[in-house]
Write a protein that holds these residues in place. Structure first.
Motif, PDB file in Angstrom:
ATOM      1  N   MET A 167       0.837  -1.163   0.000  1.00 40.07           N
ATOM      2  CA  MET A 167       0.000   0.000   0.000  1.00 40.07           C
ATOM      3  C   MET A 167       0.892   1.239   0.000  1.00 40.07           C
ATOM      4  O   MET A 167       1.830   1.338   0.764  1.00 40.07           O
ATOM      5  N   SER A 168       0.572   2.146  -0.829  1.00 36.49           N
ATOM      6  CA  SER A 168       1.359   3.358  -0.956  1.00 36.49           C
ATOM      7  C   SER A 168       1.100   4.300   0.220  1.00 36.49           C
ATOM      8  O   SER A 168      -0.034   4.453   0.665  1.00 36.49           O
ATOM      9  N   PRO A 169       2.136   4.946   0.739  1.00 38.30           N
ATOM     10  CA  PRO A 169       1.930   5.887   1.845  1.00 38.30           C
ATOM     11  C   PRO A 169       1.134   7.125   1.421  1.00 38.30           C
ATOM     12  O   PRO A 169       0.641   7.866   2.257  1.00 38.30           O
ATOM     13  N   LYS A 170       0.984   7.339   0.119  1.00 36.55           N
ATOM     14  CA  LYS A 170       0.222   8.486  -0.375  1.00 36.55           C
ATOM     15  C   LYS A 170      -1.290   8.256  -0.243  1.00 36.55           C
ATOM     16  O   LYS A 170      -2.051   9.215  -0.222  1.00 36.55           O
ATOM     17  N   LEU A 171      -1.693   7.001  -0.190  1.00 35.09           N
ATOM     18  CA  LEU A 171      -3.121   6.689  -0.110  1.00 35.09           C
ATOM     19  C   LEU A 171      -3.619   6.881   1.319  1.00 35.09           C
ATOM     20  O   LEU A 171      -2.956   6.516   2.277  1.00 35.09           O
ATOM     21  N   LYS A 172      -4.783   7.439   1.438  1.00 35.08           N
ATOM     22  CA  LYS A 172      -5.394   7.672   2.749  1.00 35.08           C
ATOM     23  C   LYS A 172      -6.672   6.845   2.861  1.00 35.08           C
ATOM     24  O   LYS A 172      -7.441   6.740   1.902  1.00 35.08           O
ATOM     25  N   VAL A 173      -6.903   6.288   4.014  1.00 32.84           N
ATOM     26  CA  VAL A 173      -8.130   5.557   4.275  1.00 32.84           C
ATOM     27  C   VAL A 173      -9.219   6.575   4.569  1.00 32.84           C
ATOM     28  O   VAL A 173      -9.037   7.493   5.372  1.00 32.84           O
ATOM     29  N   LYS A 174     -10.364   6.389   3.938  1.00 31.94           N
ATOM     30  CA  LYS A 174     -11.480   7.318   4.120  1.00 31.94           C
ATOM     31  C   LYS A 174     -12.503   6.665   5.043  1.00 31.94           C
ATOM     32  O   LYS A 174     -13.015   5.593   4.759  1.00 31.94           O
TER      33      LYS A 174
END
Length: 100
Positions: A1-8
């Motif tokens: 999982m990329s650190p740029k992605l945020k869980v919504k």
């Protein structure tokens, strides 16, 4: 999982399904316990089958109108109270059978 992605955590569709699942857990598990105790009271088979079917159908309808096809409020409340009424009836029968 990329650190740029945020869980919504605030997606309205996901939250609706989560609430529906939580509601099912809060209502179906007590029904299983009360239903088991109700069967131990040796009730009329026809009445027991009718109550179990009513709860099953009402909970399925409640889940569908809560999470899948969102309908206006009376449909969800009616299905909830059908299942609740049957569960309360069975609980009262268990209490009465235990008291005598």
């Amino acid at each position: 999982m990329s650190p740029k992605l945020k869980v919504k955590f605030d997606d309205p569709n996901v939250e609706r399904v989560r609430r529906a699942h939580r509601n099912d857990l809060e209502n179906i598990l007590p029904f299983f316990a009360i239903g088991f105790l109700y069967v131990l009271t040796n009730p009329s088979a026809g009445l027991a089958i009718t109550l179990f079917r009513a709860v099953g159908i009402a909970r399925i309808v409640h889940t569908i109108v809560y999470a899948v096809v969102v309908l206006p409020q009376p449909s969800r409340a009616l299905s909830f109270f059908v299942a609740l009424g049957a569960t309360i009836y069975m609980a009262l029968q268990v209490i009465v059978a235990g008291a005598f």
